[in-house]
Design a protein around this motif. Structure first.
Motif, PDB file in Angstrom:
ATOM      1  N   GLN A   1      -9.569  -2.901  -3.177  1.00  0.00           N
ATOM      2  CA  GLN A   1      -8.605  -1.930  -2.657  1.00  0.00           C
ATOM      3  C   GLN A   1      -8.691  -1.938  -1.123  1.00  0.00           C
ATOM      4  OE1 GLN A   1     -10.104   1.159  -5.559  1.00  0.00           O
ATOM      5  NE2 GLN A   1      -8.023   1.909  -5.192  1.00  0.00           N
TER       6      GLN A   1
ATOM      7  N   CYS B   1      -7.306  -0.257   1.053  1.00  0.00           N
ATOM      8  CA  CYS B   1      -7.308   1.037   1.750  1.00  0.00           C
ATOM      9  C   CYS B   1      -8.690   1.678   1.773  1.00  0.00           C
ATOM     10  CB  CYS B   1      -6.296   1.989   1.128  1.00  0.00           C
ATOM     11  SG  CYS B   1      -6.706   2.516  -0.547  1.00  0.00           S
TER      12      CYS B   1
ATOM     13  N   CYS C   1      -2.678  -1.801  -3.278  1.00  0.00           N
ATOM     14  CA  CYS C   1      -3.174  -2.527  -2.110  1.00  0.00           C
ATOM     15  C   CYS C   1      -4.215  -3.585  -2.464  1.00  0.00           C
ATOM     16  CB  CYS C   1      -3.783  -1.546  -1.117  1.00  0.00           C
ATOM     17  SG  CYS C   1      -5.218  -0.674  -1.786  1.00  0.00           S
TER      18      CYS C   1
ATOM     19  N   GLY D   1      -6.875   5.272  -2.148  1.00  0.00           N
ATOM     20  CA  GLY D   1      -7.624   4.812  -3.307  1.00  0.00           C
ATOM     21  C   GLY D   1      -7.101   5.236  -4.656  1.00  0.00           C
ATOM     22  N   VAL D   2      -5.882   5.686  -4.741  1.00  0.00           N
ATOM     23  CA  VAL D   2      -5.356   6.199  -6.004  1.00  0.00           C
ATOM     24  C   VAL D   2      -4.381   5.236  -6.685  1.00  0.00           C
ATOM     25  CG1 VAL D   2      -4.046   8.082  -7.072  1.00  0.00           C
ATOM     26  CG2 VAL D   2      -5.685   8.581  -5.259  1.00  0.00           C
ATOM     27  N   CYS D   3      -3.473   4.618  -5.943  1.00  0.00           N
ATOM     28  CA  CYS D   3      -2.360   3.885  -6.566  1.00  0.00           C
ATOM     29  C   CYS D   3      -2.688   2.440  -6.935  1.00  0.00           C
ATOM     30  CB  CYS D   3      -1.146   3.917  -5.649  1.00  0.00           C
ATOM     31  SG  CYS D   3      -1.290   2.879  -4.173  1.00  0.00           S
ATOM     32  N   PHE D   4      -3.663   1.834  -6.334  1.00  0.00           N
ATOM     33  CA  PHE D   4      -4.043   0.440  -6.572  1.00  0.00           C
ATOM     34  C   PHE D   4      -2.945  -0.556  -6.199  1.00  0.00           C
ATOM     35  CE2 PHE D   4      -8.212   0.583  -8.611  1.00  0.00           C
ATOM     36  CZ  PHE D   4      -8.327   1.943  -8.836  1.00  0.00           C
TER      37      PHE D   4
ATOM     38  N   PRO E   1       0.834  -1.194   0.000  1.00  0.00           N
ATOM     39  CA  PRO E   1       0.000   0.000   0.000  1.00  0.00           C
ATOM     40  C   PRO E   1       0.875   1.253   0.000  1.00  0.00           C
ATOM     41  CG  PRO E   1      -0.813  -1.568   1.598  1.00  0.00           C
ATOM     42  CD  PRO E   1       0.505  -2.103   1.101  1.00  0.00           C
ATOM     43  N   PHE E   2       0.524   2.215  -0.842  1.00  0.00           N
ATOM     44  CA  PHE E   2       1.363   3.396  -0.984  1.00  0.00           C
ATOM     45  C   PHE E   2       0.600   4.670  -0.633  1.00  0.00           C
ATOM     46  CE2 PHE E   2       3.239   6.757  -3.690  1.00  0.00           C
ATOM     47  CZ  PHE E   2       4.496   6.794  -3.124  1.00  0.00           C
ATOM     48  N   CYS E   3      -0.491   4.913  -1.341  1.00  0.00           N
ATOM     49  CA  CYS E   3      -1.180   6.196  -1.144  1.00  0.00           C
ATOM     50  C   CYS E   3      -2.160   6.164   0.023  1.00  0.00           C
ATOM     51  CB  CYS E   3      -1.907   6.600  -2.420  1.00  0.00           C
ATOM     52  SG  CYS E   3      -3.380   5.602  -2.779  1.00  0.00           S
ATOM     53  N   LEU E   4      -2.716   4.990   0.293  1.00  0.00           N
ATOM     54  CA  LEU E   4      -3.701   4.785   1.364  1.00  0.00           C
ATOM     55  C   LEU E   4      -4.947   5.643   1.191  1.00  0.00           C
ATOM     56  CD1 LEU E   4      -1.219   4.513   4.361  1.00  0.00           C
ATOM     57  CD2 LEU E   4      -2.334   2.653   3.107  1.00  0.00           C
TER      58      LEU E   4
END
Ligand code: FES
Length: 100
Positions: A75, A77, A64, A59-62, A54-57
């Motif tokens: 997702q 997050c 997770c 809902g943007v990077c996918f 998980p990176f953005c936490l």
């Protein structure tokens, strides 16, 4: 590894299943945060089998994406941890549909 910045403790702990093992997590935290707190820092692997976390936490990077209760590519997050959730962490490539 991870802890709240404000030092608060979770009100309620619940058990979820992660790849068949029980993990005790804070109810109401996002599933991505709950997985990180439980020591699962790799949530998926990309199509080159490289680990992703998980990176953005938000809902943007996918990064997770997990299998959750029979549903693929959820997702983590964007859902809250609840008792009895069954999570499977994809081990490589695109997550097969309905394979949790
Ligand atoms: S952590 Fe980026 S979409 Fe979930």
């Amino acid at each position: 590894m991870f802890k709240p910045l404000d030092g608060s403790t979770p009100v309620e702990l619940v058990d979820i299943q992660v790849d068949g093992a029980t993990a005790r997590v804070a109810k109401g935290r996002t599933l991505a945060i709950a997985l990180l707190e439980a020591g699962h820092s790799i949530t998926r692997r990309n199509h080159h089998a490289e680990p992703c976390a998980p990176f953005c936490l938000m809902g943007v990077c996918f990064e997770c994406l997990v299998h959750l209760d029979g549903q693929s590519n959820v997702q983590a997050c964007l859902v809250r941890a609840e008792a009895g959730m069954r999570v499977r962490l994809p081990q490589g490539g695109a997550a097969p549909i309905g394979d949790a």
